[in-house]
Design a protein around this motif. Structure first.
Motif, mmCIF file in Angstrom:
data_model
loop_
_atom_site.group_PDB
_atom_site.id
_atom_site.type_symbol
_atom_site.label_atom_id
_atom_site.label_comp_id
_atom_site.label_asym_id
_atom_site.label_seq_id
_atom_site.Cartn_x
_atom_site.Cartn_y
_atom_site.Cartn_z
ATOM 1 N N GLN A 111 0.834 -1.200 0.000
ATOM 2 C CA GLN A 111 0.000 0.000 0.000
ATOM 3 C C GLN A 111 0.868 1.249 0.000
ATOM 4 O O GLN A 111 0.663 2.199 -0.761
ATOM 5 C CB GLN A 111 -0.934 0.009 1.222
ATOM 6 C CG GLN A 111 -1.948 1.144 1.120
ATOM 7 C CD GLN A 111 -2.742 1.348 2.390
ATOM 8 O OE1 GLN A 111 -2.830 0.434 3.254
ATOM 9 N NE2 GLN A 111 -3.292 2.507 2.537
ATOM 10 N N LYS A 112 1.899 1.211 0.861
ATOM 11 C CA LYS A 112 2.754 2.367 1.031
ATOM 12 C C LYS A 112 3.515 2.670 -0.272
ATOM 13 O O LYS A 112 3.483 3.789 -0.806
ATOM 14 C CB LYS A 112 3.758 2.101 2.157
ATOM 15 C CG LYS A 112 4.536 3.345 2.571
ATOM 16 C CD LYS A 112 5.385 3.068 3.833
ATOM 17 C CE LYS A 112 6.328 4.224 4.081
ATOM 18 N NZ LYS A 112 7.722 3.793 4.107
ATOM 19 N N GLN A 113 4.128 1.566 -0.784
ATOM 20 C CA GLN A 113 4.938 1.727 -1.990
ATOM 21 C C GLN A 113 4.080 2.205 -3.178
ATOM 22 O O GLN A 113 4.440 3.131 -3.920
ATOM 23 C CB GLN A 113 5.575 0.367 -2.317
ATOM 24 C CG GLN A 113 6.768 0.518 -3.235
ATOM 25 C CD GLN A 113 7.366 -0.864 -3.556
ATOM 26 O OE1 GLN A 113 7.140 -1.855 -2.829
ATOM 27 N NE2 GLN A 113 8.142 -0.926 -4.608
ATOM 28 N N ALA A 114 2.906 1.538 -3.320
ATOM 29 C CA ALA A 114 2.021 1.886 -4.448
ATOM 30 C C ALA A 114 1.604 3.348 -4.361
ATOM 31 O O ALA A 114 1.608 4.081 -5.356
ATOM 32 C CB ALA A 114 0.795 0.975 -4.433
ATOM 33 N N ASN A 139 -9.120 -1.960 -2.469
ATOM 34 C CA ASN A 139 -10.072 -0.861 -2.650
ATOM 35 C C ASN A 139 -9.386 0.497 -2.614
ATOM 36 O O ASN A 139 -9.693 1.386 -3.411
ATOM 37 C CB ASN A 139 -11.178 -0.912 -1.587
ATOM 38 C CG ASN A 139 -12.125 -2.068 -1.867
ATOM 39 O OD1 ASN A 139 -12.171 -2.565 -3.013
ATOM 40 N ND2 ASN A 139 -12.831 -2.517 -0.840
ATOM 41 N N ILE A 140 -8.476 0.621 -1.642
ATOM 42 C CA ILE A 140 -7.778 1.900 -1.517
ATOM 43 C C ILE A 140 -6.995 2.203 -2.786
ATOM 44 O O ILE A 140 -7.064 3.294 -3.340
ATOM 45 C CB ILE A 140 -6.841 1.881 -0.284
ATOM 46 C CG1 ILE A 140 -7.672 1.976 1.008
ATOM 47 C CG2 ILE A 140 -5.827 3.037 -0.331
ATOM 48 C CD1 ILE A 140 -6.915 1.666 2.283
ATOM 49 N N LEU A 141 -6.278 1.167 -3.262
ATOM 50 C CA LEU A 141 -5.484 1.390 -4.473
ATOM 51 C C LEU A 141 -6.366 1.703 -5.680
ATOM 52 O O LEU A 141 -6.064 2.587 -6.480
ATOM 53 C CB LEU A 141 -4.609 0.151 -4.769
ATOM 54 C CG LEU A 141 -3.477 -0.120 -3.780
ATOM 55 C CD1 LEU A 141 -2.594 -1.258 -4.278
ATOM 56 C CD2 LEU A 141 -2.612 1.118 -3.532
ATOM 57 N N GLU A 142 -7.490 1.002 -5.770
ATOM 58 C CA GLU A 142 -8.390 1.262 -6.903
ATOM 59 C C GLU A 142 -8.942 2.686 -6.874
ATOM 60 O O GLU A 142 -9.020 3.383 -7.889
ATOM 61 C CB GLU A 142 -9.537 0.248 -6.927
ATOM 62 C CG GLU A 142 -9.134 -1.011 -7.680
ATOM 63 C CD GLU A 142 -10.167 -2.123 -7.615
ATOM 64 O OE1 GLU A 142 -11.116 -1.993 -6.816
ATOM 65 O OE2 GLU A 142 -10.011 -3.100 -8.368
ATOM 66 N N SER A 143 -9.338 3.137 -5.673
ATOM 67 C CA SER A 143 -9.910 4.479 -5.627
ATOM 68 C C SER A 143 -8.828 5.534 -5.835
ATOM 69 O O SER A 143 -9.076 6.585 -6.447
ATOM 70 C CB SER A 143 -10.684 4.716 -4.318
ATOM 71 O OG SER A 143 -9.794 4.680 -3.236
ATOM 72 N N SER A 144 -7.581 5.211 -5.352
ATOM 73 C CA SER A 144 -6.479 6.149 -5.607
ATOM 74 C C SER A 144 -6.238 6.266 -7.111
ATOM 75 O O SER A 144 -6.000 7.356 -7.634
ATOM 76 C CB SER A 144 -5.190 5.671 -4.943
ATOM 77 O OG SER A 144 -5.359 5.572 -3.558
ATOM 78 N N LEU A 145 -6.320 5.077 -7.740
ATOM 79 C CA LEU A 145 -6.117 5.065 -9.196
ATOM 80 C C LEU A 145 -7.150 5.949 -9.901
ATOM 81 O O LEU A 145 -6.822 6.795 -10.731
ATOM 82 C CB LEU A 145 -6.212 3.623 -9.706
ATOM 83 C CG LEU A 145 -6.248 3.478 -11.238
ATOM 84 C CD1 LEU A 145 -4.870 3.806 -11.839
ATOM 85 C CD2 LEU A 145 -6.651 2.063 -11.633
ATOM 86 N N ALA A 146 -8.416 5.752 -9.521
ATOM 87 C CA ALA A 146 -9.493 6.539 -10.142
ATOM 88 C C ALA A 146 -9.253 8.021 -9.926
ATOM 89 O O ALA A 146 -9.444 8.849 -10.833
ATOM 90 C CB ALA A 146 -10.841 6.114 -9.555
ATOM 91 N N GLU A 147 -8.833 8.352 -8.717
ATOM 92 C CA GLU A 147 -8.598 9.759 -8.393
ATOM 93 C C GLU A 147 -7.489 10.338 -9.258
ATOM 94 O O GLU A 147 -7.599 11.429 -9.811
ATOM 95 C CB GLU A 147 -8.214 9.857 -6.916
ATOM 96 C CG GLU A 147 -8.648 11.151 -6.257
ATOM 97 C CD GLU A 147 -8.428 11.044 -4.753
ATOM 98 O OE1 GLU A 147 -7.565 11.795 -4.257
ATOM 99 O OE2 GLU A 147 -9.077 10.197 -4.110
ATOM 100 N N ARG A 148 -6.423 9.539 -9.348
ATOM 101 C CA ARG A 148 -5.267 10.000 -10.120
ATOM 102 C C ARG A 148 -5.646 10.164 -11.596
ATOM 103 O O ARG A 148 -5.286 11.137 -12.244
ATOM 104 C CB ARG A 148 -4.139 8.947 -9.982
ATOM 105 C CG ARG A 148 -2.798 9.448 -10.514
ATOM 106 C CD ARG A 148 -2.220 10.500 -9.587
ATOM 107 N NE ARG A 148 -1.134 11.238 -10.211
ATOM 108 C CZ ARG A 148 -0.710 12.415 -9.802
ATOM 109 N NH1 ARG A 148 -1.299 13.011 -8.770
ATOM 110 N NH2 ARG A 148 0.308 13.020 -10.396
ATOM 111 N N GLU A 149 -6.403 9.193 -12.062
ATOM 112 C CA GLU A 149 -6.887 9.229 -13.453
ATOM 113 C C GLU A 149 -7.608 10.540 -13.723
ATOM 114 O O GLU A 149 -7.401 11.208 -14.731
ATOM 115 C CB GLU A 149 -7.874 8.070 -13.697
ATOM 116 C CG GLU A 149 -7.365 7.085 -14.722
ATOM 117 C CD GLU A 149 -8.244 5.841 -14.839
ATOM 118 O OE1 GLU A 149 -9.250 5.736 -14.091
ATOM 119 O OE2 GLU A 149 -7.923 4.987 -15.675
#
Lengths: 352, 814
Positions: free
Chosen positions: A16-19, A73-83
């Motif tokens: 999580q941290k690294q991603a 979930n956290i990574l997916e939502s971070s991805l969406a946000e970044r997108e």
């Protein structure tokens, strides 16, 4: 290989941290796709861990599973946000880049227009159509009979002087000489021969006169004839119809005059004039210093004319009118030379 | 016609201001086109010339002493006609005058002329602004009161009237007086027409025989002896002059005066020059000649009505007298003619001899047959009064077919039925009576009509009244057209019939305008020169190949100019000329169209009037732009327009190589629908372009609307939109150069499920064999029933390629 739960949790923490750290640095969609493959792809660490949970005892499995899905979930939502952020930035920069000189001319397309006389004819016809008149037409080359004789203008009648005629045949008697119609009135007889009352028609068309051309005279011009026949049609109806026409075409405020005049094929006869548009009735060159401009002749259809159309004048009555078309745009637009219409100079035509 | 209100005032007291009177007359049918006020002469009075002496320093100038009221002034005058005893218009210093030489308005100053101080001026008519006459001073009637301001004495208001052809009775002062009387409820004061007669009876001295009563319904004459020929009194001369007539002598002037007063032309013969004391009204005989008053010898024949004596014609009836029987200074006896000739007789005669006079103008309108006697008596009286004449007893009155005056029935109901105006029978009677009509006292209550009818007889001077509608107009115009209510038509709305022709025309107009074309309207009449520019061989009517040989357009018998001599057999000539005119001033692309009639002769019948569309394109493909040039116009620009138009009309058409001789044989086509040629298009033939002086490529499209008409009115039918996806395939086909695209396309289209075929590239060049060309075509397949599979499409396309190969030798481009 089975990892103890603790180690699994630790690894999840690390992923999580690294991603998250790496995601912060992603600046375009290509990198983003790579990041997605790396952390959420089928071959990513996280996927592998989540798959391997099945080997853990039930209690442990639950604990690690919950956490694992949380991270996903956290990574997916971070991805969406970044997108979203990246997309915004892309649009913003593309808009900045594409800024145009909007004052440059557009692709030229040619614009077509109707001739001002066609426009006027359409306008006139539309007004009468609204009053239940139907548009019909007649021939430009006519028999003497229709143009003159049937309209109470026999050979040698003084009213023939009102119509300087262009003839096709000379010295042919009995109404069998051909001529270029001098007015649209021959259509009155033609319509009566075709129809029985009630009749309500208008007849637009070209007319011709043997006339030297100048700023106010043309050898060819358009007229619109009107004819209404039924029981109980009176001159009051004629007056009302023509006043309404003038109101529509020239506006509410324009003064209209209805006076006695003579045309051999109507009785009683009338003329309609409107207050001069150039001087507002004060008198000027346009109106011959009278303040009025004649726009049409009219009257109740003469009983002899009705009889020639096989209509009983004791039972039926009707009115007729005829108006010159060129004069209307001339008055409205201040055109001072009638020859402009059929000279067809594009510099003139494009103004309408 | 001009009319002096001062003269009018002699027959009726004018109570209305001139402007208001003008308006009332105009509303009632006698249009007053202009009101000219004569007067406004400040510092000018009537003077009397007391003495005329030579100027000491100039031969041509005179010193005139003029008496004004209580004052005598001396002026220098150059007028040859000034004489002692004359009453003259006198201008004091400070008066505004018109300079006789420059025509400008100037203020009169006192000035020394050749050393003598002139204290004013005796004026000519021109200096007063009355006429152009400047040969001498104006002489006033002797009864003019000395010292009276000139405006008061000479001032007048002149109406310029437009009298309609049905009212010849209004071509005279009394006629207008009668109109005014009816409008204001006044009475007309008729001038005196009584006179003293001699013992001797006219019957023994003159005989009149009307040999052609069909042309001359009535002939009246009186005989006056002992006349003194002189100039007529100044007041009479002035009246004639104000109507633009030249005074001649008392005899001629009286006849003219009575014509202006009563509207009846008269003619005076020198009685002693008439042979056999006879007047015969007859048709001339072929070969007869006569010299008329204007000293022109006229050849006569049986179409001409003449007044003859025992031997020969002495006048052309109603048109002009003969020179031989003219009244001269030696004349002592006058035979005065006052007759009625039919309007057709005079109209034909005036046209034949090109003699239009005040007299012929009146006769042509059809004068009352009762008028001659009235006018004769008035003129005879004036001969006695002004020419010292002795009148022989009685008059001759030949009137073979006097018609019985007939009553016309009219009712208040009829007035209401035609005019929409409520008028009581009493009011109708009052109005008609005021116009001189006689209304029967006994009101007839007919059974059929509910409202009572009256029988009305027109006064003798009204020759234009023949039916009840005429009476209705009389009633309404005197009551006032402004009193007619305004109502909208309330009658049954007639059935509306479809008019496909108008609809088609309107649709084409809209489409053409949408395609960027400017509509023009060119003359229906054209010149042979213009038509011949279209071809070196005979004139072609459009589209009618069969008529090509010996075709001649319909000609106008009396064209105004060579430019407008023929009825156009096509729109091309006019449109090409219009384009040429516009190319001179417009550099960009020009797109014009016209929809109009062409005229195709059909023997002695009316010509076929066929509606056509013609459109022209010239200049660049599009206007100059920073976005880059699109290049020169070509055939396919025109074809695109034609295709768009036809698509807009939902008419399917095909195009075949054309043979129209006005178009380039290489780049023109015929437009075919159902095997019928509906039009042509193409690049204008260079020779035609040259003849019309056109520059650059010009494309022409011409379509026959008559042929479109039967095809454009088909019923519209909806086909469902396919719900299943379409499959599109692009193929590149190599075919022989001679193979037309249409051949390829029709094979492709013959296969099922093909919904669209679009050519998107045409290639010839290195990459394909010589003599071949390559079509790149997009084919769209779609099924109304299911989603097409690749296999299905492949199968169809393979069959298609096979057929293309077998039929046209086409192969796929590798």
């Amino acid at each position: 290989m089975t990892l103890p739960t603790k180690a699994v949790l630790q690894q999840l923490e690390q992923i999580q941290k690294q991603a998250s750290e790496e995601l912060e640095k992603v600046n375009d969609s290509k990198e983003l796709q790579l990041w997605k493959a790396r952390y959420l792809g089928r071959k990513s660490k996280l996927t592998r861990i989540l798959r391997s949970l099945a080997t853990l005892p039930l209690e442990e499995r639950r604990k690690a599973g919950v956490r694992g899905n949380e991270v996903k979930n956290i990574l997916e939502s971070s991805l969406a946000e970044r997108e979203k952020i990246l997309e915004e930035a892309r649009i913003a920069s593309s808009l900045e880049y594409k800024k145009l000189d909007v004052t440059l001319p557009g692709q030229p397309l040619s614009v077509g227009r109707l001739h001002p006389i066609t426009q006027t004819l359409d306008e006139v016809c539309d007004i009468f159509k609204g009053m239940g008149f139907q548009v019909v037409e007649g021939p430009d080359v006519e028999w003497d009979y229709y143009n003159f004789e049937a309209l109470n203008i026999p050979q040698e009648h003084p009213a023939r002087d009102m119509f300087a005629t262009l003839w096709v045949d000379v010295e042919v008697g009995g109404g069998k000489a051909r001529l270029l119609r001098t007015h649209t009135s021959p259509a009155q007889i033609r319509v009566m021969e075709e129809k029985q009352p009630p009749i309500r028609v208008i007849v637009p068309g070209r007319c011709y006169r043997y006339e030297a051309t100048d700023a106010t005279h043309e050898s060819m011009f358009y007229q619109v004839e009107g004819l209404a026949i039924d029981k109980n049609i009176t001159m009051a109806d004629l007056k009302g119809t023509l006043f309404e026409f003038c109101r529509c075409l020239f506006g509410e405020e324009r003064k209209v005059r209805f006076r006695c005049d003579y045309f051999p094929f109507v009785e009683p006869g009338a003329e309609v004039a409107i207050e001069c548009l150039a001087c507002h009735g004060a008198g000027c060159r346009v109106c011959g210093y009278t303040g009025w401009v004649e726009i049409l002749g009219a009257g109740m259809v003469h009983p002899d004319v009705l009889r020639r159309g096989d209509i009983d004048p004791e039972v039926y009555s009707g009115f007729a009118f005829g108006m010159g078309v060129e004069r209307m745009p001339m008055l409205r637009y201040g055109i001072d030379d009638i020859r402009l219409f059929y000279g067809n100079d594009l510099r003139f035509l494009k103004q309408f | 016609m001009k009319i002096s209100l001062k003269w009018l005032d002699e027959y009726i007291d004018l109570k209305l201001a001139p402007q208001e009177l003008a308006e009332r007359l105009t509303m009632a049918g006698i249009e007053v086109k202009a009101v000219n006020i004569m007067g406004g002469w400040e510092n000018m009075v009537v003077g009397e010339v007391l003495a005329v002496n030579p100027h000491p320093n100039a031969d041509r100038l005179k010193l005139a002493t003029v008496s004004l009221s209580g004052q005598q002034l001396t002026v220098v005058c150059g007028a040859p006609n000034i004489a002692v005893g004359q009453k003259v218009p006198f201008a004091h210093v400070g008066a505004q005058l018109i300079d006789g030489h420059t025509g400008e308005v100037v203020r009169l100053e006192s000035a020394k002329i050749r050393g003598i101080l002139s204290e004013g001026m005796v004026c000519s008519e021109k200096e007063l602004g009355i006429s152009e006459s400047h040969e001498g001073i104006m002489v006033l009637p002797s009864e003019a009161p000395i010292g009276m301001p000139l405006s008061e004495y000479l001032g007048d208001t002149i109406f310029d009237l437009e009298v309609t052809p049905n009212r010849p009775d209004c071509l005279c002062v009394i006629g207008i007086a009668r109109e005014v009387a009816a409008l204001t409820g006044q009475e007309v004061r008729l001038p005196k027409s009584d006179y003293e007669e001699e013992e001797q009876s006219i019957d023994a001295l003159v005989s009149v025989n009307i040999a052609s009563p069909d042309l001359c319904p009535r002939y009246c004459a009186s005989l006056i002896t002992g006349v003194t020929i002189s100039s007529s009194p100044v007041w009479l001369q002035r009246r004639l002059k104000s109507y633009g007539m030249r005074p001649i002598n008392n005899v001629v002037d009286i006849t003219n005066y009575v014509m202006l007063e009563h509207g009846q032309p008269l003619h005076a013969f020198d009685y002693h020059k008439l042979k056999g004391q006879k007047i015969i009204v007859r048709r001339a005989e072929k070969g007869e000649v006569m010299t008329t008053l204007d000293e022109v010898e006229r050849a006569l024949d049986e179409d001409v009505l003449v007044i003859a004596d025992e031997e020969k014609p002495v006048a052309i009836a109603g048109i002009m007298g003969g020179l031989e029987s003219e009244v001269t200074d030696e004349t002592t006896a006058i035979l005065l003619e006052s007759a009625n000739f039919t309007r057709a007789t005079i109209r034909r005669g005036a046209r034949r001899f090109q003699l239009n006079s005040e007299a012929s103008l009146r006769f042509e309108k059809g004068l009352s047959r009762e008028l001659p006697l009235v006018a004769l008596k008035r003129a005879t009286r004036l001969f006695q009064e002004l020419a010292n004449g002795k009148v022989v007893k009685g008059v001759v009155d030949a009137y073979p077919g006097r018609p019985e005056p007939e009553g016309i029935l009219v009712s208040a109901e009829e007035v209401k039925r035609l005019a929409g105006l409520e008028a009581g029978i009493d009011e109708i009677v009052r109005v008609l009576t005021s116009l001189g009509f006689e209304c029967s006292q006994n009101v007839i209550a007919s059974e059929a009509k509910q409202s009572p009818q009256i029988s009305v007889t027109a006064p003798y001077w009204r020759s234009d009244i023949s039916c009840a509608a005429d009476l209705v107009e009389e009633v309404v115009r005197i009551i006032g057209y402004d009193k007619i209510p305004t109502t909208m038509l309330s009658a049954t709305l007639p059935e509306q019939e479809p008019s496909p022709r108008l609809k088609l025309r309107e649709r084409i107009r809209k489409i053409m305008v949408g395609l960027g074309f400017q509509e023009v309207l060119t003359y229906s009449l054209t010149s042979l020169e213009k038509l011949q520019k279209l071809s070196l061989i005979p004139l072609t009517p459009p589209l009618e190949k069969g008529d090509l040989e010996g075709f001649e357009p319909l000609k106008v018998a009396n064209p105004m100019t060579k430019e407008q001599e023929y009825l156009r057999p096509n729109l091309r000539a006019g449109l090409l000329a219009t384009l040429a005119n516009n190319q001179k001033v417009e550099s960009g692309s020009i797109r014009l169209f016209e929809i109009g009639k062409v005229f195709l002769p059909r023997g002695n019948e009316l010509p076929q009037e066929k509606e056509m569309l013609c459109a022209l394109l010239s200049g660049a493909k599009s206007d100059l732009s920073w976005r880059g040039e699109k290049g020169e116009l070509d055939f396919f620009d025109a074809k695109g327009v034609a295709e768009s138009l036809l698509r807009g009309l939902r008419i399917a058409a095909e195009f075949k190589p054309g043979s129209d001789q006005n178009l380039s044989p290489a780049e023109s086509a015929e437009i075919i629908t159902d095997g019928d040629r509906i039009g042509v298009l193409g690049i204008l033939h260079p020779r035609v372009a040259q003849a019309f002086e056109l520059s650059g490529t010009v494309c022409l499209i011409e379509i026959d609307l008559e042929r479109l008409l039967t095809r454009s009115i088909g019923e519209k039918k909806y086909t469902p939109i396919y719900r299943f996806p379409a499959v599109s395939r692009d193929i590149a086909l190599v075919v022989d150069e001679q193979t037309s695209y249409r051949q390829v396309e029709s094979i492709i289209r013959s296969f099922p499920l093909v919904t669209e075929v679009t050519l998107f590239d045409l290639y010839t060049g290195e990459q394909i064999p010589q003599g071949k060309k390559s079509f790149a075509i997009r084919i769209v397949y779609q099924s109304p029933e299911h989603t097409l599979t690749d296999d299905e499409v492949n199968e169809i396309q393979q069959k298609m390629l096979d057929r293309l190969n077998q039929g046209l030798g086409a192969s796929l481009r590798s």
